[in-house]
Design a protein around this motif. Sequence first.
Motif, PDB file in Angstrom:
ATOM      1  N   ASP A  81     -14.599   0.926 -81.179  1.00  0.00           N
ATOM      2  CA  ASP A  81     -13.612   0.315 -80.290  1.00  0.00           C
ATOM      3  C   ASP A  81     -12.222   0.897 -80.502  1.00  0.00           C
ATOM      4  OD1 ASP A  81     -15.608  -1.223 -79.224  1.00  0.00           O
ATOM      5  OD2 ASP A  81     -15.018  -3.079 -80.231  1.00  0.00           O
TER       6      ASP A  81
ATOM      7  N   VAL B 233     -12.181   4.258 -78.702  1.00  0.00           N
ATOM      8  CA  VAL B 233     -12.060   4.036 -77.257  1.00  0.00           C
ATOM      9  C   VAL B 233     -10.597   3.790 -76.897  1.00  0.00           C
ATOM     10  CG1 VAL B 233     -12.603   2.472 -75.359  1.00  0.00           C
ATOM     11  CG2 VAL B 233     -14.405   3.156 -76.939  1.00  0.00           C
TER      12      VAL B 233
ATOM     13  N   ALA C 264     -19.977   8.592 -77.444  1.00  0.00           N
ATOM     14  CA  ALA C 264     -20.019   7.487 -76.479  1.00  0.00           C
ATOM     15  C   ALA C 264     -18.652   6.834 -76.339  1.00  0.00           C
ATOM     16  CB  ALA C 264     -21.057   6.459 -76.921  1.00  0.00           C
TER      17      ALA C 264
ATOM     18  N   GLU D 216     -16.776   6.597 -72.881  1.00  0.00           N
ATOM     19  CA  GLU D 216     -16.458   5.259 -72.366  1.00  0.00           C
ATOM     20  C   GLU D 216     -14.979   5.151 -72.021  1.00  0.00           C
ATOM     21  OE1 GLU D 216     -16.452   0.616 -73.908  1.00  0.00           O
ATOM     22  OE2 GLU D 216     -17.713   2.100 -74.942  1.00  0.00           O
TER      23      GLU D 216
ATOM     24  N   ARG E 291     -14.288   6.963 -68.755  1.00  0.00           N
ATOM     25  CA  ARG E 291     -14.787   6.167 -67.626  1.00  0.00           C
ATOM     26  C   ARG E 291     -13.866   4.990 -67.334  1.00  0.00           C
ATOM     27  NH1 ARG E 291     -16.807   1.587 -66.916  1.00  0.00           N
ATOM     28  NH2 ARG E 291     -16.967   1.201 -69.162  1.00  0.00           N
ATOM     29  N   MET E 292     -13.357   4.353 -68.374  1.00  0.00           N
ATOM     30  CA  MET E 292     -12.476   3.205 -68.186  1.00  0.00           C
ATOM     31  C   MET E 292     -11.183   3.599 -67.472  1.00  0.00           C
ATOM     32  SD  MET E 292     -12.980   1.348 -71.889  1.00  0.00           S
ATOM     33  CE  MET E 292     -11.608   0.220 -71.682  1.00  0.00           C
TER      34      MET E 292
ATOM     35  N   GLU F  54     -23.863  11.432 -73.521  1.00  0.00           N
ATOM     36  CA  GLU F  54     -23.262  10.121 -73.277  1.00  0.00           C
ATOM     37  C   GLU F  54     -22.429  10.127 -71.996  1.00  0.00           C
ATOM     38  OE1 GLU F  54     -23.936   7.444 -74.895  1.00  0.00           O
ATOM     39  OE2 GLU F  54     -25.171   8.454 -76.412  1.00  0.00           O
TER      40      GLU F  54
ATOM     41  N   LEU G 145     -23.016   7.920 -68.344  1.00  0.00           N
ATOM     42  CA  LEU G 145     -22.009   7.088 -67.685  1.00  0.00           C
ATOM     43  C   LEU G 145     -21.601   7.648 -66.326  1.00  0.00           C
ATOM     44  CD1 LEU G 145     -19.662   6.179 -70.683  1.00  0.00           C
ATOM     45  CD2 LEU G 145     -21.451   4.786 -69.642  1.00  0.00           C
TER      46      LEU G 145
END
Length: 252
Positions: free
Chosen positions: A82, A85, A127, A131, A134-135, A153, A157
Amino acid sequence: MPGIDLNADLGEGFGVWRLGDDAAMLGIVTSANVACGFHAGDPMGLLRVCRSAAERGVRIGAQVSYRDLAGFGRRYIDVAHDDLVADVVYQIGALQAIATASGSTVCYVKPHGALYNTIVTDPDQGAAVAEAVRMVDPALPVLGMAGSAFFDEAARLGLRTVAEAFADRAYQPNGRLVSRREPGALLHDPAEIADRVVTMVTSGRVTAIDGTQIGLTVESVCVHGDSPGAVQIATAVRDRLAAAGADVRAFC
């Protein structure tokens, strides 16, 4: 020959410390991997690079990294998923603001240094980076190494993946880059490098450090902006690609 992008890592100075010749490189490359402040780059320097890129029609990519100014992003960090990310989202957002203020936009994302190498085989960190992209914007392509965990990964997505090869770095027989700590990791002769790049693009193959031939997928070629002789290398590569009939153009 197919269309081929030529990219370089730029904006990697900090304060009074300058690294590479960004102005000259922006006259050669088609895409600029611009530092986002975590491994290098200060706001004024990044604004200067993005303005120049916008004026020259060079595409701007966010070069995201571990939070590692002291190590130039070349040290592995065992960062929580997290946290990674959030770090990547933050970096893309910061550079997007600077690019927008410069009359351009961030049109792709490329990991830097140790993060780039780690996510070749680490699916969790791969990942996390995917992620984050993508966010921010699922339409942003990601630039990296074909066959990597990161690309797996990213594809999962729905992100577009763009495979790159390295003009001035040696390869291991398994397709990974030779560590900068090892002899022969960096290549220096512009003519030899340019010939090697043309072979990569035309045949999809490169000679590894042990002499074996390995396959490569090449949509973009990276010349490191901080390498000694980077301007001469990038010029030789672009000239040889053009002479061979390649359409040297950005991928986005």
